[in-house]
Design an enzyme around this catalytic site. Structure first.
Site, PDB file in Angstrom:
ATOM      1  N   HIS A  84     -59.638 -18.370 -11.029  1.00 45.44           N
ATOM      2  CA  HIS A  84     -58.219 -18.768 -11.033  1.00 45.44           C
ATOM      3  C   HIS A  84     -57.957 -19.604  -9.792  1.00 45.44           C
ATOM      4  CE1 HIS A  84     -53.829 -18.479 -11.317  1.00 45.44           C
ATOM      5  NE2 HIS A  84     -54.032 -18.141 -12.578  1.00 45.44           N
ATOM      6  N   GLU A 111     -56.807 -14.359 -19.386  1.00 41.63           N
ATOM      7  CA  GLU A 111     -57.272 -14.720 -20.733  1.00 41.63           C
ATOM      8  C   GLU A 111     -58.298 -13.755 -21.313  1.00 41.63           C
ATOM      9  OE1 GLU A 111     -55.040 -18.407 -20.354  1.00 41.63           O
ATOM     10  OE2 GLU A 111     -55.244 -16.609 -21.545  1.00 41.63           O
TER      11      GLU A 111
HETATM   12  C1  SDX Z   1     -54.721 -19.838 -16.913  1.00 39.35           C
HETATM   13  O1  SDX Z   1     -52.492 -21.580 -12.847  1.00 39.35           O
HETATM   14  C2  SDX Z   1     -52.165 -20.580 -13.605  1.00 39.35           C
HETATM   15  O2  SDX Z   1     -51.382 -19.730 -13.240  1.00 39.35           O
HETATM   16  C3  SDX Z   1     -52.816 -20.574 -14.981  1.00 39.35           C
HETATM   17  C4  SDX Z   1     -52.567 -19.314 -15.788  1.00 39.35           C
HETATM   18  C5  SDX Z   1     -51.121 -19.187 -16.211  1.00 39.35           C
HETATM   19  O3  SDX Z   1     -50.655 -18.069 -16.401  1.00 39.35           O
HETATM   20  O4  SDX Z   1     -50.505 -20.246 -16.454  1.00 39.35           O
HETATM   21  O5  SDX Z   1     -52.932 -18.178 -15.026  1.00 39.35           O
HETATM   22  C6  SDX Z   1     -53.350 -19.319 -17.094  1.00 39.35           C
HETATM   23  O6  SDX Z   1     -54.928 -21.010 -17.072  1.00 39.35           O
HETATM   24  C7  SDX Z   1     -55.812 -18.905 -16.493  1.00 39.35           C
HETATM   25  C8  SDX Z   1     -57.203 -19.620 -16.333  1.00 39.35           C
HETATM   26  C9  SDX Z   1     -57.805 -19.788 -17.730  1.00 39.35           C
HETATM   27  N1  SDX Z   1     -58.992 -20.626 -17.652  1.00 39.35           N
HETATM   28  C10 SDX Z   1     -60.242 -20.078 -17.727  1.00 39.35           C
HETATM   29  O7  SDX Z   1     -60.474 -18.872 -17.828  1.00 39.35           O
HETATM   30  C11 SDX Z   1     -61.353 -21.125 -17.698  1.00 39.35           C
HETATM   31  C12 SDX Z   1     -62.446 -20.687 -16.725  1.00 39.35           C
HETATM   32  N2  SDX Z   1     -61.919 -20.757 -15.373  1.00 39.35           N
HETATM   33  C13 SDX Z   1     -62.215 -21.927 -14.593  1.00 39.35           C
HETATM   34  O8  SDX Z   1     -62.400 -23.122 -15.257  1.00 39.35           O
HETATM   35  C14 SDX Z   1     -61.517 -21.999 -13.236  1.00 39.35           C
HETATM   36  O9  SDX Z   1     -61.637 -20.765 -12.661  1.00 39.35           O
HETATM   37  C15 SDX Z   1     -60.077 -22.463 -13.179  1.00 39.35           C
HETATM   38  C16 SDX Z   1     -59.896 -23.787 -13.820  1.00 39.35           C
HETATM   39  C17 SDX Z   1     -59.179 -21.467 -13.832  1.00 39.35           C
HETATM   40  C18 SDX Z   1     -59.675 -22.568 -11.707  1.00 39.35           C
HETATM   41  O10 SDX Z   1     -60.604 -23.413 -11.125  1.00 39.35           O
HETATM   42  P1  SDX Z   1     -60.334 -24.132  -9.712  1.00 39.35           P
HETATM   43  O11 SDX Z   1     -59.316 -23.403  -8.924  1.00 39.35           O
HETATM   44  O12 SDX Z   1     -60.103 -25.581  -9.954  1.00 39.35           O
HETATM   45  O13 SDX Z   1     -61.702 -23.860  -8.977  1.00 39.35           O
HETATM   46  P2  SDX Z   1     -62.900 -24.845  -8.943  1.00 39.35           P
HETATM   47  O14 SDX Z   1     -63.050 -25.540 -10.262  1.00 39.35           O
HETATM   48  O15 SDX Z   1     -62.768 -25.680  -7.720  1.00 39.35           O
HETATM   49  O16 SDX Z   1     -64.140 -23.834  -8.809  1.00 39.35           O
HETATM   50  C19 SDX Z   1     -64.566 -23.402  -7.527  1.00 39.35           C
HETATM   51  C20 SDX Z   1     -66.013 -22.966  -7.749  1.00 39.35           C
HETATM   52  C21 SDX Z   1     -66.812 -24.042  -8.469  1.00 39.35           C
HETATM   53  O17 SDX Z   1     -68.158 -23.901  -8.058  1.00 39.35           O
HETATM   54  P3  SDX Z   1     -68.790 -25.053  -7.052  1.00 39.35           P
HETATM   55  O18 SDX Z   1     -68.639 -26.360  -7.785  1.00 39.35           O
HETATM   56  O19 SDX Z   1     -67.954 -24.999  -5.795  1.00 39.35           O
HETATM   57  O20 SDX Z   1     -70.221 -24.615  -6.860  1.00 39.35           O
HETATM   58  O21 SDX Z   1     -66.056 -21.817  -8.595  1.00 39.35           O
HETATM   59  C22 SDX Z   1     -66.737 -22.156  -9.793  1.00 39.35           C
HETATM   60  C23 SDX Z   1     -66.733 -23.660  -9.914  1.00 39.35           C
HETATM   61  O22 SDX Z   1     -67.823 -24.123 -10.685  1.00 39.35           O
HETATM   62  N3  SDX Z   1     -66.005 -21.544 -10.913  1.00 39.35           N
HETATM   63  C24 SDX Z   1     -66.601 -20.936 -11.935  1.00 39.35           C
HETATM   64  C25 SDX Z   1     -65.552 -20.459 -12.740  1.00 39.35           C
HETATM   65  N4  SDX Z   1     -64.376 -20.794 -12.181  1.00 39.35           N
HETATM   66  C26 SDX Z   1     -64.667 -21.478 -11.052  1.00 39.35           C
HETATM   67  N5  SDX Z   1     -67.916 -20.783 -12.263  1.00 39.35           N
HETATM   68  C27 SDX Z   1     -68.168 -20.109 -13.422  1.00 39.35           C
HETATM   69  N6  SDX Z   1     -67.197 -19.608 -14.247  1.00 39.35           N
HETATM   70  C28 SDX Z   1     -65.889 -19.764 -13.946  1.00 39.35           C
HETATM   71  N7  SDX Z   1     -64.949 -19.275 -14.773  1.00 39.35           N
END
Ligand code: SDX
Length: 357
Positions: A243, A302
């Site tokens: 998140h 989710e």
């Molecule tokens: C919702 O904002 C809100 O409040 C949203 C929400 C709401 O109520 O409206 O809460 C609803 O959207 C919840 C999130 C649902 N999405 C998912 O479950 C999809 C999987 N999650 C990710 O894609 C991710 O965690 C995000 C998009 C939710 C947040 O990502 P960020 O803050 O942009 O973090 P980032 O992409 O910069 O990741 C930081 C690191 C990365 O690794 P590096 O490139 O630094 O090596 O963490 C890793 C990412 O690859 N990472 C994950 C991951 N989430 C982040 N790696 C594996 N699995 C994951 N789920």
């Protein structure tokens, strides 16, 4: 910079997402005083106090009338709509509704997803839509329009808990989108339509369906470790985890898991499915901790959303639409708050392109 990380883009009285402590406050109430405690109608009286009566009974009646009005748009469910995904069909139907900033537009926007999503699901299954019943509450009527039967109290409470839990969540991507569009004075229908487009993305509200795809791919608890390690080593994101704000467990995950347990087998929960999900969650958290030791990646809203909506009989293609049926209350509330500021949202950008001659 690119994701506006940590930028405060608005002041709001609606909700506070405390990412460090894993706390969510909506309209001055902790989530645990709302989820499983209040109906969606009661939640709307908190989110829209200057628009709606404070009486839950009055809001229930107003929302019921808005469902009946929305259903008239369903009568024109043409073949093209039915061939789209439920989210795209919902987007097309919402686009047909009148725009503006008056109360009737707002109520119709809040009511419509609960009418359109079941109608689209049934149409895709070759079934006629079930009309709304003004004598039911919002959650009860959404379930009745899905199945054609009177839902049990357990199932009504479970859907109410979900709609309340996801109704508002700070300046998430879809809510920020709603505020930007409302700030141009385009109207509530335009703001909600834009927000729905943002919600559709798998990084945002499009995640719960793929959570089930992940559980299907893992299939048994023994497969979880290897399958998850494979995904992470390919750089895939695990749906339902991580998140932008939470650096602790998303409090909504446990609120929805509790709703699933209250629903129980009698309400449609599959104990084997829950056991698989708990095993996958355990292994996923361990794998993410090992792979990304410098980043807290916890379960988000989710993950258990997917099991709860599946237990309530919604197909995974409709999960984003059900999310919209709850979040639309927050979108309208934020749109009204933005309009109240009287300010167009227009940030700056730094030009890094080629210099002009
Ligand atoms: C919702 O904002 C809100 O409040 C949203 C929400 C709401 O109520 O409206 O809460 C609803 O959207 C919840 C999130 C649902 N999405 C998912 O479950 C999809 C999987 N999650 C990710 O894609 C991710 O965690 C995000 C998009 C939710 C947040 O990502 P960020 O803050 O942009 O973090 P980032 O992409 O910069 O990741 C930081 C690191 C990365 O690794 P590096 O490139 O630094 O090596 O963490 C890793 C990412 O690859 N990472 C994950 C991951 N989430 C982040 N790696 C594996 N699995 C994951 N789920």
């Amino acid at each position: 910079m690119s994701g506006l990380d940590d930028v405060i883009a608005a002041e709001t009285r609606l909700s506070e997402v405390d990412g460090l402590n894993g706390r969510l406050v909506i309209c001055g109430h902790n989530l645990d005083a709302l989820a499983g405690q209040k109906s969606f109608e009661a939640m709307l009286t908190l989110l829209l106090p200057d628009l709606l009566s404070t009486s839950e009974k009055a809001v229930r009646a107003e929302l019921a009338q808005a469902r009946l009005q929305a259903f008239r748009a369903v009568a024109r469910l043409d073949r093209d709509l039915v061939s789209l995904s439920v989210t795209e069909g919902l987007r097309a139907l919402m686009a047909r509704l009148p725009d503006g900033e008056d109360k009737s537009v707002a109520m119709l926007q809040v009511a419509a997803p609960a009418v359109f999503v079941p109608a689209l699901i049934r149409a895709k299954a070759g079934q006629e839509p079930v009309p709304p019943d003004a004598g039911r509450g919002h959650a009860a009527d959404m379930l009745a329009m899905l199945t054609g039967d009177q839902p049990s109290e357990e199932r009504i409470n479970a859907l109410d808990t979900y709609l309340v839990t996801v109704s508002d969540h700070g300046l998430n991507a879809s809510t920020f989108t709603a505020r930007v569009v409302a700030s141009t004075r385009a109207g509530y229908a335009s703001a909600v339509l834009a927000a729905l487009g943002a919600l559709k993305g798998p990084l945002h509200g499009g995640a719960p369906g793929p959570v089930l795809d992940m559980l299907d791919a893992v299939a048994t608890p023994d497969n979880a470790t290897a399958w998850l390690a494979g995904e992470i080593s390919c750089g895939e994101r695990l749906m339902g985890f991580g998140h932008r704000i939470y650096r602790a467990r998303d409090p909504r995950a446990d609120a929805l898991k509790a709703a699933l347990n209250r629903l129980g087998a009698a309400g449609g929960m599959d104990a084997g499915r829950l056991a698989l999900a708990e095993a996958v969650e355990r292994e996923a958290l361990a794998a993410l901790r090992a792979a990304k030791p410098d980043r807290v990646l916890e379960t988000n809203v989710e993950f258990f959303t997917a099991l709860l909506l599946e237990a309530l009989g919604f197909p995974r293609d409709a999960f984003t639409g059900v999310f919209a049926a709850g979040r639309v209350g927050g979108w309208i509330a934020h749109a009204r708050e933005q309009i109240e500021t009287g300010r167009l949202i227009r940030p700056q950008s730094r030009y890094v392109g080629p210099k002009a001659a």
